[in-house]
Motif scaffolding. Structure first.
Motif, PDB file in Angstrom:
ATOM      1  N   ASN A  24       0.809  -1.216   0.000  1.00  0.00           N
ATOM      2  CA  ASN A  24       0.000   0.000   0.000  1.00  0.00           C
ATOM      3  C   ASN A  24       0.848   1.275   0.000  1.00  0.00           C
ATOM      4  OD1 ASN A  24      -2.735   1.089   0.131  1.00  0.00           O
ATOM      5  ND2 ASN A  24      -2.119   1.892   2.132  1.00  0.00           N
ATOM      6  N   SER A  25       2.072   1.193   0.529  1.00  0.00           N
ATOM      7  CA  SER A  25       2.934   2.383   0.569  1.00  0.00           C
ATOM      8  C   SER A  25       3.277   2.885  -0.829  1.00  0.00           C
ATOM      9  CB  SER A  25       4.229   2.083   1.336  1.00  0.00           C
ATOM     10  OG  SER A  25       5.013   1.138   0.646  1.00  0.00           O
ATOM     11  N   MET A  26       3.185   1.999  -1.830  1.00  0.00           N
ATOM     12  CA  MET A  26       3.513   2.399  -3.194  1.00  0.00           C
ATOM     13  C   MET A  26       2.404   3.225  -3.836  1.00  0.00           C
ATOM     14  SD  MET A  26       6.523   1.309  -3.397  1.00  0.00           S
ATOM     15  CE  MET A  26       6.946   1.482  -5.113  1.00  0.00           C
ATOM     16  N   ALA A  27       1.243   3.314  -3.174  1.00  0.00           N
ATOM     17  CA  ALA A  27       0.166   4.179  -3.663  1.00  0.00           C
ATOM     18  C   ALA A  27       0.364   5.626  -3.218  1.00  0.00           C
ATOM     19  CB  ALA A  27      -1.185   3.662  -3.167  1.00  0.00           C
ATOM     20  N   THR A  28       1.362   5.882  -2.369  1.00  0.00           N
ATOM     21  CA  THR A  28       1.627   7.231  -1.871  1.00  0.00           C
ATOM     22  C   THR A  28       1.878   8.195  -3.026  1.00  0.00           C
ATOM     23  OG1 THR A  28       2.590   6.333   0.154  1.00  0.00           O
ATOM     24  CG2 THR A  28       3.157   8.611  -0.403  1.00  0.00           C
ATOM     25  N   LEU A  29       1.240   9.344  -2.962  1.00  0.00           N
ATOM     26  CA  LEU A  29       1.422  10.362  -3.996  1.00  0.00           C
ATOM     27  C   LEU A  29       2.692  11.157  -3.717  1.00  0.00           C
ATOM     28  CD1 LEU A  29      -0.010  11.713  -6.474  1.00  0.00           C
ATOM     29  CD2 LEU A  29      -0.895  13.406  -4.834  1.00  0.00           C
ATOM     30  N   GLU A  30       3.563  11.213  -4.704  1.00  0.00           N
ATOM     31  CA  GLU A  30       4.758  12.045  -4.605  1.00  0.00           C
ATOM     32  C   GLU A  30       4.396  13.438  -5.114  1.00  0.00           C
ATOM     33  OE1 GLU A  30       7.770  11.358  -3.340  1.00  0.00           O
ATOM     34  OE2 GLU A  30       7.126   9.352  -2.744  1.00  0.00           O
ATOM     35  N   GLN A  31       4.305  14.395  -4.172  1.00  0.00           N
ATOM     36  CA  GLN A  31       3.768  15.718  -4.504  1.00  0.00           C
ATOM     37  C   GLN A  31       4.559  16.396  -5.617  1.00  0.00           C
ATOM     38  OE1 GLN A  31       1.005  16.892  -3.372  1.00  0.00           O
ATOM     39  NE2 GLN A  31       0.563  15.449  -1.722  1.00  0.00           N
ATOM     40  N   SER A  32       5.876  16.239  -5.605  1.00  0.00           N
ATOM     41  CA  SER A  32       6.709  16.936  -6.579  1.00  0.00           C
ATOM     42  C   SER A  32       6.446  16.466  -8.011  1.00  0.00           C
ATOM     43  CB  SER A  32       8.198  16.742  -6.244  1.00  0.00           C
ATOM     44  OG  SER A  32       8.538  15.364  -6.278  1.00  0.00           O
ATOM     45  N   GLU A  33       5.951  15.225  -8.133  1.00  0.00           N
ATOM     46  CA  GLU A  33       5.724  14.659  -9.463  1.00  0.00           C
ATOM     47  C   GLU A  33       4.246  14.617  -9.836  1.00  0.00           C
ATOM     48  OE1 GLU A  33       8.080  13.790 -11.487  1.00  0.00           O
ATOM     49  OE2 GLU A  33       9.835  13.821 -10.156  1.00  0.00           O
ATOM     50  N   GLY A  34       3.392  14.708  -8.822  1.00  0.00           N
ATOM     51  CA  GLY A  34       1.960  14.623  -9.085  1.00  0.00           C
ATOM     52  C   GLY A  34       1.498  13.235  -9.479  1.00  0.00           C
ATOM     53  N   VAL A 160      12.462   3.704  -2.748  1.00  0.00           N
ATOM     54  CA  VAL A 160      11.486   4.627  -3.303  1.00  0.00           C
ATOM     55  C   VAL A 160      10.961   5.484  -2.153  1.00  0.00           C
ATOM     56  CG1 VAL A 160       9.331   4.857  -4.582  1.00  0.00           C
ATOM     57  CG2 VAL A 160      10.846   2.911  -5.023  1.00  0.00           C
ATOM     58  N   GLY A 161      10.982   6.798  -2.323  1.00  0.00           N
ATOM     59  CA  GLY A 161      10.591   7.680  -1.235  1.00  0.00           C
ATOM     60  C   GLY A 161      11.800   8.106  -0.415  1.00  0.00           C
ATOM     61  N   SER A 162      11.542   8.862   0.638  1.00  0.00           N
ATOM     62  CA  SER A 162      12.651   9.472   1.382  1.00  0.00           C
ATOM     63  C   SER A 162      12.540   9.283   2.889  1.00  0.00           C
ATOM     64  CB  SER A 162      12.720  10.978   1.054  1.00  0.00           C
ATOM     65  OG  SER A 162      11.469  11.600   1.321  1.00  0.00           O
ATOM     66  N   ASN A 163      11.971   8.157   3.312  1.00  0.00           N
ATOM     67  CA  ASN A 163      11.873   7.862   4.746  1.00  0.00           C
ATOM     68  C   ASN A 163      13.275   7.706   5.327  1.00  0.00           C
ATOM     69  OD1 ASN A 163      11.744   6.218   7.195  1.00  0.00           O
ATOM     70  ND2 ASN A 163       9.561   5.969   6.723  1.00  0.00           N
ATOM     71  N   SER A 164      13.646   8.581   6.282  1.00  0.00           N
ATOM     72  CA  SER A 164      15.017   8.604   6.801  1.00  0.00           C
ATOM     73  C   SER A 164      15.356   7.345   7.597  1.00  0.00           C
ATOM     74  CB  SER A 164      15.239   9.852   7.660  1.00  0.00           C
ATOM     75  OG  SER A 164      14.326   9.887   8.745  1.00  0.00           O
ATOM     76  N   ASP A 165      14.368   6.752   8.277  1.00  0.00           N
ATOM     77  CA  ASP A 165      14.635   5.520   9.018  1.00  0.00           C
ATOM     78  C   ASP A 165      14.962   4.375   8.060  1.00  0.00           C
ATOM     79  OD1 ASP A 165      14.179   6.743  11.455  1.00  0.00           O
ATOM     80  OD2 ASP A 165      12.054   6.181  11.513  1.00  0.00           O
ATOM     81  N   VAL A 166      14.265   4.342   6.935  1.00  0.00           N
ATOM     82  CA  VAL A 166      14.537   3.328   5.916  1.00  0.00           C
ATOM     83  C   VAL A 166      15.931   3.529   5.341  1.00  0.00           C
ATOM     84  CG1 VAL A 166      13.874   2.487   3.638  1.00  0.00           C
ATOM     85  CG2 VAL A 166      12.115   2.998   5.338  1.00  0.00           C
ATOM     86  N   THR A 167      16.264   4.776   5.033  1.00  0.00           N
ATOM     87  CA  THR A 167      17.588   5.085   4.484  1.00  0.00           C
ATOM     88  C   THR A 167      18.683   4.619   5.438  1.00  0.00           C
ATOM     89  OG1 THR A 167      16.701   7.016   3.332  1.00  0.00           O
ATOM     90  CG2 THR A 167      19.087   6.929   3.621  1.00  0.00           C
ATOM     91  N   GLU A 168      18.506   4.876   6.716  1.00  0.00           N
ATOM     92  CA  GLU A 168      19.494   4.479   7.714  1.00  0.00           C
ATOM     93  C   GLU A 168      19.635   2.956   7.773  1.00  0.00           C
ATOM     94  OE1 GLU A 168      20.440   5.004  12.514  1.00  0.00           O
ATOM     95  OE2 GLU A 168      18.667   5.934  11.629  1.00  0.00           O
ATOM     96  N   PHE A 169      18.509   2.245   7.754  1.00  0.00           N
ATOM     97  CA  PHE A 169      18.553   0.779   7.805  1.00  0.00           C
ATOM     98  C   PHE A 169      19.226   0.208   6.560  1.00  0.00           C
ATOM     99  CE2 PHE A 169      16.205  -3.261   6.775  1.00  0.00           C
ATOM    100  CZ  PHE A 169      16.906  -4.057   7.668  1.00  0.00           C
ATOM    101  N   PHE A 170      18.914   0.767   5.409  1.00  0.00           N
ATOM    102  CA  PHE A 170      19.526   0.291   4.170  1.00  0.00           C
ATOM    103  C   PHE A 170      21.033   0.541   4.170  1.00  0.00           C
ATOM    104  CE2 PHE A 170      15.694   0.179   1.026  1.00  0.00           C
ATOM    105  CZ  PHE A 170      15.093  -0.766   1.821  1.00  0.00           C
ATOM    106  N   HIS A 171      21.456   1.657   4.729  1.00  0.00           N
ATOM    107  CA  HIS A 171      22.892   1.927   4.809  1.00  0.00           C
ATOM    108  C   HIS A 171      23.588   0.926   5.722  1.00  0.00           C
ATOM    109  CE1 HIS A 171      22.624   6.371   3.348  1.00  0.00           C
ATOM    110  NE2 HIS A 171      22.664   5.506   2.354  1.00  0.00           N
ATOM    111  N   ILE A 172      22.916   0.494   6.782  1.00  0.00           N
ATOM    112  CA  ILE A 172      23.477  -0.540   7.660  1.00  0.00           C
ATOM    113  C   ILE A 172      23.665  -1.840   6.878  1.00  0.00           C
ATOM    114  CG2 ILE A 172      22.962  -2.031   9.643  1.00  0.00           C
ATOM    115  CD1 ILE A 172      21.610   0.430  10.940  1.00  0.00           C
TER     116      ILE A 172
END
Length: 210
Positions: A24-34, A160-172
């Motif tokens: 369901n998170s992939m249905a999120t609207l990215e405002q910058s792209e519409g 996909v997206g810019s969730n900072s917690d996800v970014t941190e986990f992926f970097h680990i």
């Protein structure tokens, strides 16, 4: 640049698997792209699939996952959009079971001498809002510890997206997998924005020779 002569040979004789988040998170609207993440993703996935097809002409393996997953074998690029059109985002992000299936599938083919000589690249495209990150990390460690060489199995995480917690986990996962018990560093991570600024050859090479 000749992809086969200038560093691209490692991409040949290799299988390619794409694992796509359809939660369901992939249905999120990215405002910058519409547009929704799901809509934005389709063009990038088609480009990746078409590129991988150069090295894996018998077709890639494609997974779509949320609460459950579907696996499609020997998918050629002309079938990718059709498969996307049959799905709409729903459910939660359960990446661990699908990654376990993909790695088990690789090791099963290797055991029966059906795997290609240079191994496999698994590309995961996800929002990263993962239900069980501990399990996901352990699957990667277990896979790394079954390898005979570093480049044999590569896992590329595309956020996909810019969730900072996800970014941190992926970097680990990218930087610290060996310190947590993995024999090899098999994971690399980039964002969907990075993907737009890189050549697809660089994306695939970076996954293998991080």
């Amino acid at each position: 640049m000749d992809i086969l002569l200038e560093g691209g040979s490692v991409l040949r004789e290799r299988d390619y698997t794409l694992i796509i988040d359809s939660s369901n998170s992939m249905a999120t609207l990215e405002q910058s792209e519409g547009k929704s993440r799901w809509e934005l993703l389709q063009e990038s996935i088609l480009a990746i699939a078409s590129y991988c097809e150069q090295f894996d002409p018998d077709g890639i393996t494609l997974y779509l996952f949320s609460d459950q997953f579907q696996r499609y074998e020997k998918v050629t690029s002309d079938k990718v959009i059709y498969i996307f059109e049959q799905h709409q985002p729903s459910g939660t992000n359960r990446l661990s079971p699908v990654l376990k299936d993909a790695t088990d599938n690789y090791f099963g083919r290797r055991a029966t001498e059906q795997a290609k000589a240079n191994g496999e690249t698994i590309i995961i495209v996800t929002s990263g809002e993962i239900e069980n990150p501990t399990a996901l990390r352990q699957i990667m460690i277990d896979a790394a510890n079954q390898l005979n060489r570093d480049e044999e199995l590569a896992i590329e995480l595309i956020q996909v997206g810019s969730n900072s917690d996800v970014t941190e986990f992926f970097h680990i996962l990218d930087d610290d997998l060996q310190s947590q018990g993995a024999k090899f560093d098999i994971c690399n991570t980039i964002t969907l924005s990075d993907l737009g600024a890189m050549s697809l050859m660089d994306v695939l090479l970076k996954a293998i020779v991080d």
